[in-house]
Write an enzyme that holds these catalytic residues in place. Structure first.
Site, PDB file in Angstrom:
ATOM      1  CB  SER A   1      -0.869  -0.004   1.263  1.00 17.48           C
ATOM      2  OG  SER A   1      -1.492   1.242   1.431  1.00 17.48           O
TER       3      SER A   1
ATOM      4  CE1 TYR B   1      -3.799  -2.133   5.311  1.00 10.71           C
ATOM      5  CE2 TYR B   1      -3.201   0.105   4.695  1.00 10.71           C
ATOM      6  CZ  TYR B   1      -3.651  -1.154   4.341  1.00 10.71           C
ATOM      7  OH  TYR B   1      -3.929  -1.438   3.019  1.00 10.71           O
TER       8      TYR B   1
HETATM    9  N1  LIG Z   1      -8.859  -0.521  -1.022  1.00  7.21           N
HETATM   10  C1  LIG Z   1      -7.795   0.257  -0.890  1.00  7.21           C
HETATM   11  O1  LIG Z   1      -7.898   1.501  -0.907  1.00  7.21           O
HETATM   12  C2  LIG Z   1      -6.424  -0.362  -0.731  1.00  7.21           C
HETATM   13  C3  LIG Z   1      -5.308   0.483  -0.847  1.00  7.21           C
HETATM   14  C4  LIG Z   1      -4.044  -0.054  -0.718  1.00  7.21           C
HETATM   15  C5  LIG Z   1      -3.891  -1.408  -0.494  1.00  7.21           C
HETATM   16  N2  LIG Z   1      -4.981  -2.205  -0.372  1.00  7.21           N
HETATM   17  C6  LIG Z   1      -4.772  -3.629  -0.132  1.00  7.21           C
HETATM   18  O2  LIG Z   1      -5.420  -4.371  -1.127  1.00  7.21           O
HETATM   19  C7  LIG Z   1      -5.726  -5.673  -0.629  1.00  7.21           C
HETATM   20  C8  LIG Z   1      -7.157  -6.014  -0.973  1.00  7.21           C
HETATM   21  O3  LIG Z   1      -8.025  -5.155  -0.245  1.00  7.21           O
HETATM   22  P1  LIG Z   1      -9.405  -4.617  -0.827  1.00  7.21           P
HETATM   23  O4  LIG Z   1      -9.311  -3.151  -0.836  1.00  7.21           O
HETATM   24  O5  LIG Z   1      -9.767  -5.347  -2.049  1.00  7.21           O
HETATM   25  O6  LIG Z   1     -10.396  -4.966   0.387  1.00  7.21           O
HETATM   26  P2  LIG Z   1     -11.484  -6.104   0.581  1.00  7.21           P
HETATM   27  O7  LIG Z   1     -12.500  -6.080  -0.494  1.00  7.21           O
HETATM   28  O8  LIG Z   1     -11.923  -5.973   1.984  1.00  7.21           O
HETATM   29  O9  LIG Z   1     -10.650  -7.446   0.372  1.00  7.21           O
HETATM   30  C9  LIG Z   1      -9.866  -7.999   1.372  1.00  7.21           C
HETATM   31  C10 LIG Z   1      -9.724  -9.474   1.038  1.00  7.21           C
HETATM   32  O10 LIG Z   1      -8.863 -10.056   2.030  1.00  7.21           O
HETATM   33  C11 LIG Z   1      -9.519 -11.192   2.564  1.00  7.21           C
HETATM   34  N3  LIG Z   1      -9.192 -11.387   3.952  1.00  7.21           N
HETATM   35  C12 LIG Z   1      -9.274 -10.492   4.972  1.00  7.21           C
HETATM   36  N4  LIG Z   1      -8.988 -11.101   6.141  1.00  7.21           N
HETATM   37  C13 LIG Z   1      -8.732 -12.394   5.834  1.00  7.21           C
HETATM   38  C14 LIG Z   1      -8.401 -13.526   6.607  1.00  7.21           C
HETATM   39  N5  LIG Z   1      -8.283 -13.483   7.945  1.00  7.21           N
HETATM   40  N6  LIG Z   1      -8.208 -14.701   5.959  1.00  7.21           N
HETATM   41  C15 LIG Z   1      -8.329 -14.792   4.624  1.00  7.21           C
HETATM   42  N7  LIG Z   1      -8.651 -13.775   3.832  1.00  7.21           N
HETATM   43  C16 LIG Z   1      -8.857 -12.589   4.449  1.00  7.21           C
HETATM   44  C17 LIG Z   1     -11.014 -10.895   2.424  1.00  7.21           C
HETATM   45  O11 LIG Z   1     -11.742 -12.121   2.341  1.00  7.21           O
HETATM   46  P3  LIG Z   1     -12.660 -12.746   3.485  1.00  7.21           P
HETATM   47  O12 LIG Z   1     -13.262 -11.611   4.262  1.00  7.21           O
HETATM   48  O13 LIG Z   1     -13.652 -13.544   2.715  1.00  7.21           O
HETATM   49  O14 LIG Z   1     -11.753 -13.605   4.302  1.00  7.21           O
HETATM   50  C18 LIG Z   1     -11.058 -10.186   1.080  1.00  7.21           C
HETATM   51  O15 LIG Z   1     -11.149 -11.117   0.043  1.00  7.21           O
HETATM   52  C19 LIG Z   1      -5.432  -5.623   0.876  1.00  7.21           C
HETATM   53  O16 LIG Z   1      -4.181  -6.221   1.141  1.00  7.21           O
HETATM   54  C20 LIG Z   1      -5.361  -4.143   1.172  1.00  7.21           C
HETATM   55  O17 LIG Z   1      -4.550  -3.869   2.289  1.00  7.21           O
HETATM   56  C21 LIG Z   1      -6.252  -1.724  -0.499  1.00  7.21           C
END
Ligand SMILES: NC(=O)c1ccc[n+]([C@@H]2O[C@H](COP(=O)([O-])OP(=O)(O)OC[C@H]3O[C@@H](n4cnc5c(N)ncnc54)[C@H](OP(=O)(O)O)[C@@H]3O)[C@@H](O)[C@H]2O)c1
Length: 254
Positions: A141, A154
């Site tokens: 990130s 985070y």
């Molecule tokens: N959205 C942003 O602005 C942003 C910015 C920078 C980086 N990121 C990174 O991008 C990645 C994806 O995030 P997203 O934004 O797409 O959010 P999201 O829709 O909430 O996706 C998060 C994913 O991680 C899985 N996850 C969370 N806890 C877990 C656990 N204990 N075991 C297994 N799977 C788990 C969730 O699946 P389940 O709940 O089904 O387990 C979900 O599929 C993350 O690493 C996040 O830090 C996001």
């Protein structure tokens, strides 16, 4: 888009960026393995892939639990064969404001955002080394650029992830295994849905996934986006500590 992989595992594929990456990889002809905790959501993503003629294998697992992560990877590798591309995307962005800091909450976030990537890499790397090819991608990130107030925990997990990937990259380069660290800014997903702080230059998950996969196809070392946010964060990195302490909290948490 030409992805030089026949098989890929995407963690955190039940929603957001991971689900989009899975759909776009499958559309490019890659057989994908999907893991996360929520089975119904994972199966829904797999169904859209299969309906479009792609191949998707699903295994639920909790990234906070090494035994569960190992079992999920074993099932996916069993179903797909050797893995060419790992996208370690699962992550959580729990509140880690200093004034209500919880070591237990922090530890849980470290296990999901950082330690689980170690278990994922361990599951696929030996076969990549044996075959002399492979690609490892971690979704870090822009929050890793500097410890952000309100998201200190985070930021720490993502800075750790970036360092892990960079160290591995420099070592695996000579073995024909490329490692990519992805640093997105704000992406519209369930993680950002609460809108608790400023979210400038927000983009949709399908666009973010396209940018990430373009970088993956080129075997890039880093994929950082969107550029205006990268520029802001680069300036923030250069800010002296005394100035950062005075303005950062107000900037991020108005
Ligand atoms: N959205 C942003 O602005 C942003 C910015 C920078 C980086 N990121 C990174 O991008 C990645 C994806 O995030 P997203 O934004 O797409 O959010 P999201 O829709 O909430 O996706 C998060 C994913 O991680 C899985 N996850 C969370 N806890 C877990 C656990 N204990 N075991 C297994 N799977 C788990 C969730 O699946 P389940 O709940 O089904 O387990 C979900 O599929 C993350 O690493 C996040 O830090 C996001």
């Amino acid at each position: 888009m030409r992805i030089g992989a026949e098989t890929a595992i995407i963690t955190g594929a039940s929603s957001g960026i991971g689900a989009e990456l899975a759909r776009q990889l499958a559309a490019a002809g890659v057989r994908v393995g999907l893991t996360a905790r929520r089975e119904v959501e994972l199966e829904a993503v797999a169904r859209t892939i299969r309906d479009a003629g792609g191949v998707a294998v699903v295994a639920t697992g909790d990234a906070a639990d090494p035994t569960s992560t190992r079992a999920a990877f074993a099932r996916l590798i069993d179903g797909l064969g050797p893995i060419d591309l790992l996208i370690a995307n699962a992550g959580t962005g729990a509140d880690s404001r200093a004034v209500r800091f919880s070591a237990e909450g922090f530890d849980h976030m470290v296990r999901i955002n950082l330690t689980s990537v170690g278990y994922a890499i361990e599951a696929v790397l030996p076969s990549m080394l044996e075959r002399g090819r492979g690609q490892i991608v971690g979704i870090s990130s822009l929050a890793s650029y500097r410890g952000l107030p309100g998201s200190a925990g985070y930021s720490a997990t993502k800075a750790g992830l970036t360092a892990l990937l960079e160290g591995m990259r420099a070592e695996l380069f000579a073995k024909n295994i490329s490692v990519t660290a992805v640093h997105p800014g704000f992406v519209r997903t369930p993680m950002t849905a609460d809108g608790g702080h400023r979210q400038p230059f927000m983009m949709d998950a399908d666009r973010a996934a396209r940018i990430i996969l373009r970088g993956v196809a080129r075997g890039k070392r880093r994929v950082d986006f969107p550029w205006p946010m990268v520029g802001v964060l680069r300036l923030v990195q250069l800010m002296p500590g005394w100035l950062y302490d005075r303005i950062a909290d107000r900037l991020v948490n108005p």
